[in-house]
Design a protein around this motif. Structure first.
Motif, PDB file in Angstrom:
ATOM      1  N   LYS A 152       1.028  -1.154  -0.386  1.00 36.46           N
ATOM      2  CA  LYS A 152      -0.264  -0.148   0.029  1.00 36.46           C
ATOM      3  C   LYS A 152       0.777   1.265   0.117  1.00 36.46           C
ATOM      4  O   LYS A 152       1.937   0.811  -0.007  1.00 36.46           O
ATOM      5  CB  LYS A 152      -0.989  -0.077   1.061  1.00 36.46           C
ATOM      6  CG  LYS A 152      -1.673   1.205   1.342  1.00 36.46           C
ATOM      7  CD  LYS A 152      -2.937   0.739   2.649  1.00 36.46           C
ATOM      8  CE  LYS A 152      -3.521  -0.044   2.118  1.00 36.46           C
ATOM      9  NZ  LYS A 152      -4.603  -0.501   3.510  1.00 36.46           N
ATOM     10  N   LEU A 153       0.499   2.280  -0.733  1.00 35.82           N
ATOM     11  CA  LEU A 153       0.792   3.314  -0.664  1.00 35.82           C
ATOM     12  C   LEU A 153       0.031   4.456   0.324  1.00 35.82           C
ATOM     13  O   LEU A 153      -1.249   4.974  -0.426  1.00 35.82           O
ATOM     14  CB  LEU A 153       1.226   4.253  -2.173  1.00 35.82           C
ATOM     15  CG  LEU A 153       1.331   5.886  -2.078  1.00 35.82           C
ATOM     16  CD1 LEU A 153       3.207   6.057  -1.269  1.00 35.82           C
ATOM     17  CD2 LEU A 153       1.427   5.908  -3.280  1.00 35.82           C
ATOM     18  N   VAL A 154       0.173   5.044   1.352  1.00 32.34           N
ATOM     19  CA  VAL A 154      -0.625   5.983   2.287  1.00 32.34           C
ATOM     20  C   VAL A 154       0.350   7.424   1.636  1.00 32.34           C
ATOM     21  O   VAL A 154       1.044   7.439   2.222  1.00 32.34           O
ATOM     22  CB  VAL A 154      -0.788   6.223   3.509  1.00 32.34           C
ATOM     23  CG1 VAL A 154      -1.293   6.738   4.424  1.00 32.34           C
ATOM     24  CG2 VAL A 154      -1.245   4.659   3.588  1.00 32.34           C
ATOM     25  N   LEU A 155      -0.432   8.266   1.314  1.00 32.13           N
ATOM     26  CA  LEU A 155      -0.313   9.451   0.531  1.00 32.13           C
ATOM     27  C   LEU A 155      -0.766  10.753   1.041  1.00 32.13           C
ATOM     28  O   LEU A 155      -1.632  10.702   0.991  1.00 32.13           O
ATOM     29  CB  LEU A 155      -0.035   9.707  -0.925  1.00 32.13           C
ATOM     30  CG  LEU A 155       1.135  10.557  -2.110  1.00 32.13           C
ATOM     31  CD1 LEU A 155       2.367  10.482  -1.259  1.00 32.13           C
ATOM     32  CD2 LEU A 155       0.121  10.497  -3.562  1.00 32.13           C
ATOM     33  N   GLU A 193      -4.925   6.427   0.248  1.00 27.05           N
ATOM     34  CA  GLU A 193      -4.572   5.469   0.144  1.00 27.05           C
ATOM     35  C   GLU A 193      -4.383   4.877  -1.259  1.00 27.05           C
ATOM     36  O   GLU A 193      -5.710   4.545  -1.381  1.00 27.05           O
ATOM     37  CB  GLU A 193      -5.628   4.399   1.299  1.00 27.05           C
ATOM     38  CG  GLU A 193      -4.906   4.679   2.642  1.00 27.05           C
ATOM     39  CD  GLU A 193      -4.982   4.279   3.732  1.00 27.05           C
ATOM     40  OE1 GLU A 193      -5.226   3.324   3.983  1.00 27.05           O
ATOM     41  OE2 GLU A 193      -5.022   4.119   4.715  1.00 27.05           O
ATOM     42  N   VAL A 194      -3.598   3.914  -1.214  1.00 24.13           N
ATOM     43  CA  VAL A 194      -3.296   3.299  -2.825  1.00 24.13           C
ATOM     44  C   VAL A 194      -2.979   1.978  -2.874  1.00 24.13           C
ATOM     45  O   VAL A 194      -2.238   1.639  -2.577  1.00 24.13           O
ATOM     46  CB  VAL A 194      -2.610   4.003  -3.831  1.00 24.13           C
ATOM     47  CG1 VAL A 194      -3.043   3.221  -5.369  1.00 24.13           C
ATOM     48  CG2 VAL A 194      -3.411   5.889  -3.412  1.00 24.13           C
ATOM     49  N   ASP A 195      -3.223   0.995  -3.087  1.00 24.63           N
ATOM     50  CA  ASP A 195      -3.255  -0.386  -2.904  1.00 24.63           C
ATOM     51  C   ASP A 195      -1.657  -0.679  -4.441  1.00 24.63           C
ATOM     52  O   ASP A 195      -2.149  -0.214  -5.412  1.00 24.63           O
ATOM     53  CB  ASP A 195      -4.203  -2.094  -3.261  1.00 24.63           C
ATOM     54  CG  ASP A 195      -5.329  -1.094  -2.407  1.00 24.63           C
ATOM     55  OD1 ASP A 195      -4.916  -1.157  -1.261  1.00 24.63           O
ATOM     56  OD2 ASP A 195      -6.238  -1.776  -2.518  1.00 24.63           O
ATOM     57  N   ILE A 196      -0.751  -0.721  -4.095  1.00 22.58           N
ATOM     58  CA  ILE A 196       0.132  -0.668  -5.383  1.00 22.58           C
ATOM     59  C   ILE A 196       0.658  -2.481  -5.174  1.00 22.58           C
ATOM     60  O   ILE A 196       1.630  -2.664  -5.290  1.00 22.58           O
ATOM     61  CB  ILE A 196       0.869   0.279  -4.455  1.00 22.58           C
ATOM     62  CG1 ILE A 196       1.805  -0.122  -3.198  1.00 22.58           C
ATOM     63  CG2 ILE A 196       0.483   1.335  -4.982  1.00 22.58           C
ATOM     64  CD1 ILE A 196       3.232   0.785  -3.167  1.00 22.58           C
ATOM     65  N   VAL A 204       2.380   9.933  -9.879  1.00 21.47           N
ATOM     66  CA  VAL A 204       1.798  10.613  -9.673  1.00 21.47           C
ATOM     67  C   VAL A 204       1.259  12.030  -9.333  1.00 21.47           C
ATOM     68  O   VAL A 204       2.147  12.734 -10.243  1.00 21.47           O
ATOM     69  CB  VAL A 204       2.404  10.458  -7.467  1.00 21.47           C
ATOM     70  CG1 VAL A 204       1.643  11.743  -6.966  1.00 21.47           C
ATOM     71  CG2 VAL A 204       2.223   9.895  -7.478  1.00 21.47           C
ATOM     72  N   HIS A 205       0.355  12.515 -10.823  1.00 20.39           N
ATOM     73  CA  HIS A 205       0.290  12.991 -11.410  1.00 20.39           C
ATOM     74  C   HIS A 205      -0.885  14.400 -10.878  1.00 20.39           C
ATOM     75  O   HIS A 205      -2.339  14.163 -10.153  1.00 20.39           O
ATOM     76  CB  HIS A 205      -0.043  13.214 -12.450  1.00 20.39           C
ATOM     77  CG  HIS A 205      -0.625  14.000 -13.661  1.00 20.39           C
ATOM     78  ND1 HIS A 205       0.280  14.810 -14.056  1.00 20.39           N
ATOM     79  CD2 HIS A 205      -1.629  14.661 -13.469  1.00 20.39           C
ATOM     80  CE1 HIS A 205      -0.451  15.907 -14.891  1.00 20.39           C
ATOM     81  NE2 HIS A 205      -1.586  15.341 -15.001  1.00 20.39           N
ATOM     82  N   TYR A 222       4.094   7.496   3.064  1.00 18.82           N
ATOM     83  CA  TYR A 222       4.382   6.308   3.025  1.00 18.82           C
ATOM     84  C   TYR A 222       4.207   5.192   2.290  1.00 18.82           C
ATOM     85  O   TYR A 222       3.263   4.761   2.212  1.00 18.82           O
ATOM     86  CB  TYR A 222       5.321   6.058   4.518  1.00 18.82           C
ATOM     87  CG  TYR A 222       3.895   5.630   5.419  1.00 18.82           C
ATOM     88  CD1 TYR A 222       3.513   4.352   5.912  1.00 18.82           C
ATOM     89  CD2 TYR A 222       3.298   6.150   6.123  1.00 18.82           C
ATOM     90  CE1 TYR A 222       1.961   3.783   6.388  1.00 18.82           C
ATOM     91  CE2 TYR A 222       1.915   6.197   6.432  1.00 18.82           C
ATOM     92  CZ  TYR A 222       1.282   4.977   7.070  1.00 18.82           C
ATOM     93  OH  TYR A 222       0.334   5.228   7.218  1.00 18.82           O
ATOM     94  N   PHE A 223       5.280   4.024   1.942  1.00 18.36           N
ATOM     95  CA  PHE A 223       5.428   2.283   1.528  1.00 18.36           C
ATOM     96  C   PHE A 223       4.294   2.214   2.936  1.00 18.36           C
ATOM     97  O   PHE A 223       5.464   1.791   3.818  1.00 18.36           O
ATOM     98  CB  PHE A 223       6.173   2.585   1.266  1.00 18.36           C
ATOM     99  CG  PHE A 223       6.277   2.746  -0.069  1.00 18.36           C
ATOM    100  CD1 PHE A 223       5.515   2.943  -1.501  1.00 18.36           C
ATOM    101  CD2 PHE A 223       7.380   3.112  -0.621  1.00 18.36           C
ATOM    102  CE1 PHE A 223       5.823   3.530  -2.435  1.00 18.36           C
ATOM    103  CE2 PHE A 223       8.041   3.982  -2.510  1.00 18.36           C
ATOM    104  CZ  PHE A 223       6.694   3.710  -2.768  1.00 18.36           C
TER     105      PHE A 223
END
Length: 224
Positions: A152-155, A193-196, A204-205, A222-223
């Motif tokens: 997961k990416l937590v941005l 939050e993004v499932d990666i 990221v745009h 964070y990852f």
């Protein structure tokens, strides 16, 4: 659909490929085992070809009536992140217990800054940020490289000056958008939050209006 993996053998287990340096210091017991090319592995009813990180075919191992499958290959098939902590000899599957801040390996653009005049938002100094504060209408983007190690990416992202009406995170290699959203000034520091799982590279745009900006704290994004 439930994730299911079938192997035409009794007892399935998993092993992780490790370098010779790791093996030299590991607690190992020598055994006699066999590469078993007669075993077929299926995922959700469809045959799959097990491969290592370089794409080379790998075979199951049969030992003492049990079949052992390479954990990296199985994790890739099930779309589960896998990593190895050499310091503790620990295989990490799925989300990690502790996140890895983007600041650790962030290597992007002139908007990456540690300038104290630019790293503060909402009264808090985030020490290291990506802050695109140009004045004209523009596209703003950066790359991230999870290399398939994280689930997961937590941005965290904040809009400044104007709302950000178009924001997305994309699997760069597969050209697939994983998350699309908007970010309003009133949202403050928005957590996305993004499932990666299995993703090697992320794009990221954001499309930013004139006098608007995008603030991304790299110490609290964070990852995992």
């Amino acid at each position: 659909m439930k994730k299911k993996l079938a192997a035409t053998a009794i007892g399935a287990a998993m092993v992780l490929s490790m370098g010779t340096g790791v093996l030299a210091g590991a607690n190992l017991q020598e055994i006699k085992a066999y590469l078993n090319g007669s075993i077929t592995v299926k995922y959700n009813g469809s045959p799959v070809q097990l491969q290592d990180e370089q794409g080379a075919v790998v075979l199951p191992i049969t030992y003492d009536g049990n079949t052992y499958l390479p954990v990296r290959s199985i994790a890739k098939t099930l779309n589960v992140a896998v990593n190895y902590d050499g310091a503790t000899n620990t295989v990490l599957l799925g989300e990690q217990a502790e996140g890895v801040a983007l600041a650790k390996d962030f290597k992007n653009s002139s908007y990456h800054t540690k300038d104290p005049n630019l790293t503060t938002y909402g009264g808090k100094d985030y020490k290291e940020v990506y802050f695109d504060n140009a004045k004209s209408s523009r596209s703003s983007s950066f790359m991230l490289y999870p290399k398939g190690k994280y689930q997961k990416l937590v941005l965290q992202v904040a809009a400044t000056g104007n709302d950000i009406e178009s924001f997305y995170v994309q699997d760069s290699k597969k050209d697939i958008k994983l998350k699309t959203t908007t970010i309003a000034i009133q949202d403050g520091l928005k957590t996305i939050e993004v499932d990666i799982a299995g993703v090697e590279e992320l794009f990221v745009h954001a499309d930013i209006k004139e006098d608007g900006g995008m603030f991304v704290p790299l110490t609290t994004s964070y990852f995992k």
